[in-house]
Design a protein around this motif. Structure first.
Motif, PDB file in Angstrom:
ATOM      1  N   MET A  87       0.893  -1.118  -0.063  1.00 17.66           N
ATOM      2  CA  MET A  87       0.036   0.009  -0.172  1.00 17.66           C
ATOM      3  C   MET A  87       0.950   1.105   0.015  1.00 17.66           C
ATOM      4  SD  MET A  87      -2.661   1.270   3.037  1.00 17.66           S
ATOM      5  CE  MET A  87      -1.749   2.688   3.677  1.00 17.66           C
ATOM      6  N   VAL A  88       0.314   2.233  -0.630  1.00 16.70           N
ATOM      7  CA  VAL A  88       0.979   3.589  -0.518  1.00 16.70           C
ATOM      8  C   VAL A  88       0.057   4.661  -0.552  1.00 16.70           C
ATOM      9  CG1 VAL A  88       0.970   3.729  -2.973  1.00 16.70           C
ATOM     10  CG2 VAL A  88       2.742   5.042  -1.644  1.00 16.70           C
ATOM     11  N   ASP A  89       0.212   5.670   0.237  1.00 23.00           N
ATOM     12  CA  ASP A  89      -0.844   6.810   0.169  1.00 23.00           C
ATOM     13  C   ASP A  89      -0.070   8.052   0.236  1.00 23.00           C
ATOM     14  OD1 ASP A  89      -0.400   7.905   2.796  1.00 23.00           O
ATOM     15  OD2 ASP A  89      -1.127   6.013   3.752  1.00 23.00           O
ATOM     16  N   GLY A  96      -3.084   8.328  10.515  1.00 18.49           N
ATOM     17  CA  GLY A  96      -3.493   7.500  11.410  1.00 18.49           C
ATOM     18  C   GLY A  96      -4.410   6.490  11.575  1.00 18.49           C
ATOM     19  N   GLY A  97      -5.503   6.547  10.728  1.00 20.15           N
ATOM     20  CA  GLY A  97      -6.666   5.851  10.709  1.00 20.15           C
ATOM     21  C   GLY A  97      -6.479   4.720   9.348  1.00 20.15           C
ATOM     22  N   ILE A  98      -5.407   4.660   8.751  1.00 18.96           N
ATOM     23  CA  ILE A  98      -5.370   3.858   7.585  1.00 18.96           C
ATOM     24  C   ILE A  98      -4.325   2.509   7.581  1.00 18.96           C
ATOM     25  CG2 ILE A  98      -3.762   5.302   6.362  1.00 18.96           C
ATOM     26  CD1 ILE A  98      -6.673   3.855   4.482  1.00 18.96           C
ATOM     27  N   VAL A  99      -3.135   2.885   7.867  1.00 15.16           N
ATOM     28  CA  VAL A  99      -2.120   1.723   7.765  1.00 15.16           C
ATOM     29  C   VAL A  99      -2.529   0.741   8.528  1.00 15.16           C
ATOM     30  CG1 VAL A  99       0.198   1.072   8.480  1.00 15.16           C
ATOM     31  CG2 VAL A  99      -0.344   3.538   7.339  1.00 15.16           C
ATOM     32  N   ILE A 114       3.202  -6.865   2.516  1.00 14.85           N
ATOM     33  CA  ILE A 114       4.621  -6.723   2.481  1.00 14.85           C
ATOM     34  C   ILE A 114       5.142  -5.276   2.455  1.00 14.85           C
ATOM     35  CG2 ILE A 114       4.732  -8.944   0.888  1.00 14.85           C
ATOM     36  CD1 ILE A 114       5.163  -7.139  -1.663  1.00 14.85           C
ATOM     37  N   GLY A 115       4.496  -4.293   2.237  1.00 13.03           N
ATOM     38  CA  GLY A 115       5.137  -2.909   2.481  1.00 13.03           C
ATOM     39  C   GLY A 115       3.919  -1.949   2.503  1.00 13.03           C
ATOM     40  N   VAL A 116       4.528  -0.890   3.249  1.00 10.62           N
ATOM     41  CA  VAL A 116       3.543   0.421   3.222  1.00 10.62           C
ATOM     42  C   VAL A 116       4.276   1.542   3.411  1.00 10.62           C
ATOM     43  CG1 VAL A 116       3.329   0.388   5.632  1.00 10.62           C
ATOM     44  CG2 VAL A 116       1.347   1.184   4.416  1.00 10.62           C
ATOM     45  N   GLU A 117       3.727   2.600   2.579  1.00  8.95           N
ATOM     46  CA  GLU A 117       4.369   3.856   2.823  1.00  8.95           C
ATOM     47  C   GLU A 117       3.320   5.096   2.593  1.00  8.95           C
ATOM     48  OE1 GLU A 117       7.041   5.908   4.012  1.00  8.95           O
ATOM     49  OE2 GLU A 117       8.171   4.419   3.002  1.00  8.95           O
ATOM     50  N   SER A 157      10.896  -3.853   2.124  1.00  8.05           N
ATOM     51  CA  SER A 157       9.717  -3.251   2.572  1.00  8.05           C
ATOM     52  C   SER A 157       8.826  -3.968   3.875  1.00  8.05           C
ATOM     53  CB  SER A 157       8.836  -2.742   1.503  1.00  8.05           C
ATOM     54  OG  SER A 157       8.454  -3.989   0.798  1.00  8.05           O
ATOM     55  N   LYS A 158       8.401  -3.097   4.607  1.00 11.85           N
ATOM     56  CA  LYS A 158       7.714  -3.641   5.785  1.00 11.85           C
ATOM     57  C   LYS A 158       6.317  -2.837   5.869  1.00 11.85           C
ATOM     58  CE  LYS A 158      11.920  -4.833   8.307  1.00 11.85           C
ATOM     59  NZ  LYS A 158      12.750  -4.634   9.563  1.00 11.85           N
ATOM     60  N   TRP A 159       5.419  -3.707   6.487  1.00 14.87           N
ATOM     61  CA  TRP A 159       4.064  -3.095   6.819  1.00 14.87           C
ATOM     62  C   TRP A 159       3.713  -3.486   8.307  1.00 14.87           C
ATOM     63  CZ3 TRP A 159      -0.416  -3.474   2.896  1.00 14.87           C
ATOM     64  CH2 TRP A 159      -1.801  -2.994   3.247  1.00 14.87           C
ATOM     65  N   GLY A 160       3.861  -2.718   8.992  1.00  6.99           N
ATOM     66  CA  GLY A 160       3.340  -2.952  10.498  1.00  6.99           C
ATOM     67  C   GLY A 160       2.314  -2.161  10.906  1.00  6.99           C
ATOM     68  N   ARG A 161       1.827  -2.388  12.198  1.00  6.47           N
ATOM     69  CA  ARG A 161       0.829  -1.346  12.723  1.00  6.47           C
ATOM     70  C   ARG A 161       0.807  -0.819  14.237  1.00  6.47           C
ATOM     71  NH1 ARG A 161      -3.527  -4.526  15.343  1.00  6.47           N
ATOM     72  NH2 ARG A 161      -5.205  -2.917  14.569  1.00  6.47           N
ATOM     73  N   VAL A 162       0.197  -0.094  14.605  1.00  5.61           N
ATOM     74  CA  VAL A 162       0.255   0.438  15.949  1.00  5.61           C
ATOM     75  C   VAL A 162      -1.152   0.218  16.326  1.00  5.61           C
ATOM     76  CG1 VAL A 162       0.680   2.239  17.655  1.00  5.61           C
ATOM     77  CG2 VAL A 162       2.203   2.208  15.654  1.00  5.61           C
ATOM     78  N   PRO A 163      -1.487  -0.954  16.956  1.00  2.59           N
ATOM     79  CA  PRO A 163      -2.935  -1.455  17.209  1.00  2.59           C
ATOM     80  C   PRO A 163      -3.707  -0.269  17.932  1.00  2.59           C
ATOM     81  CG  PRO A 163      -1.491  -2.950  17.692  1.00  2.59           C
ATOM     82  CD  PRO A 163      -0.749  -1.810  17.423  1.00  2.59           C
ATOM     83  N   LEU A 164      -3.408   0.316  19.206  1.00  2.93           N
ATOM     84  CA  LEU A 164      -4.326   0.923  19.824  1.00  2.93           C
ATOM     85  C   LEU A 164      -4.611   2.488  19.001  1.00  2.93           C
ATOM     86  CD1 LEU A 164      -6.163   1.705  22.363  1.00  2.93           C
ATOM     87  CD2 LEU A 164      -4.220   2.255  23.471  1.00  2.93           C
TER      88      LEU A 164
END
Length: 263
Positions: A87-89, A96-99, A114-117, A157-164
């Motif tokens: 994904m890329v935006d 904050g509310g997408i990745v 596999i990746g986000v930016e 590339s990586k695609w993580g998240r910050v849950p809360l």
């Protein structure tokens, strides 16, 4: 490492995302990875080829993205093939509310994220910057898009998240999108066409991703009450005939000309 072919699904409002997607396509192609570009507004999720790597590109709107883009993402088919997806935006400052939320949606459907930016580009809403500032941001954005594409090709590339945090912002965004779609908001912030400036070319009708603009019997555009405020019509009208009540002094921004959307 990406699979043999990338199917890149994208939506671009006033051109920022289109520039990013085209830059990434160039880098992929230069590295031997063929890319098919698909406009989200013209695509059917059920027709996605799960044997290809899937790319998603879109602008940020109200801390996440537009309702019709969300609809496409949520309707992606489930897969048992561990289909790779990235994904890329394009954004003016903060999302904050997408990745995180998109990561969870596609992961639960069986995809391999596999990746986000997120790439900062010139703002196209509220306050429009001067030409020099916009050009500098575009140049920096293109450099970041190039690096990101190379990272995808090389497997870095990586695609993580910050849950809360991401979940909280996501629900705030959904509330904002509901307000945007409300009848009151649609009436108060309705975009309209100046008949004295309009040349009845119909470009705005062709560009609207949600078919919110039709032509009257005398061929003038009529704006409905289902606007997503992507600002294509107001920014890409060759005559500047469509007013924008939410921009400072009515100024508009576009990264490309209308013909690049109609190709």
């Amino acid at each position: 490492m990406v699979k043999d072919v990338i199917d890149f699904y994208y939506f671009s409002g006033t051109g920022n995302t289109l520039l990013v997607v085209k830059k990434m396509k160039d880098i992929f192609t230069e590295n031997g990875v063929p890319v098919n570009l698909h406009k989200i507004e013209n695509s059917k999720p059920e027709e996605v080829n799960l044997n290809h790597t899937i790319g998603l590109g879109f602008p940020i709107a109200e801390l996440s993205t537009y309702n019709f883009v969300w609809k496409f993402i949520r309707a992606l088919p489930e897969t048992d093939q561990d289909t790779e997806i990235f994904m890329v935006d394009a954004l003016a400052g903060f999302s904050g509310g997408i990745v995180g939320p998109v990561h969870e949606i596609v992961r639960k459907k069986g995809y391999n994220p596999i990746g986000v930016e997120e790439i900062v580009m010139p703002p196209n809403i509220f306050y429009i910057q001067d030409g020099k500032a916009c050009n500098e941001k575009v140049q920096r954005g293109m450099m970041k898009a190039e690096r990101y594409a190379l990272d995808i090709v090389s497997g870095r590339s990586k695609w993580g998240r910050v849950p809360l945090i991401s979940d909280v912002v996501y629900y705030i965004s959904l509330a904002g999108l509901k307000v945007t779609k409300s009848n009151l908001n649609q009436k108060l912030l309705r975009l309209e066409t100046n008949h004295e400036e309009c040349r009845r070319c119909g470009i705005c009708v062709k560009l609207c991703p949600v078919n919110n603009i039709t032509l009257s019997e005398d061929k003038y555009p009529v704006h409905g009450f289902n606007c997503e405020y992507c600002l294509r019509c107001t920014s890409l009208c060759p005559r500047g005939a469509v007013s924008c009540p939410i921009n400072y002094k009515g100024k508009t921004y576009r990264a490309v000309k209308a013909r690049e959307f109609l190709e």
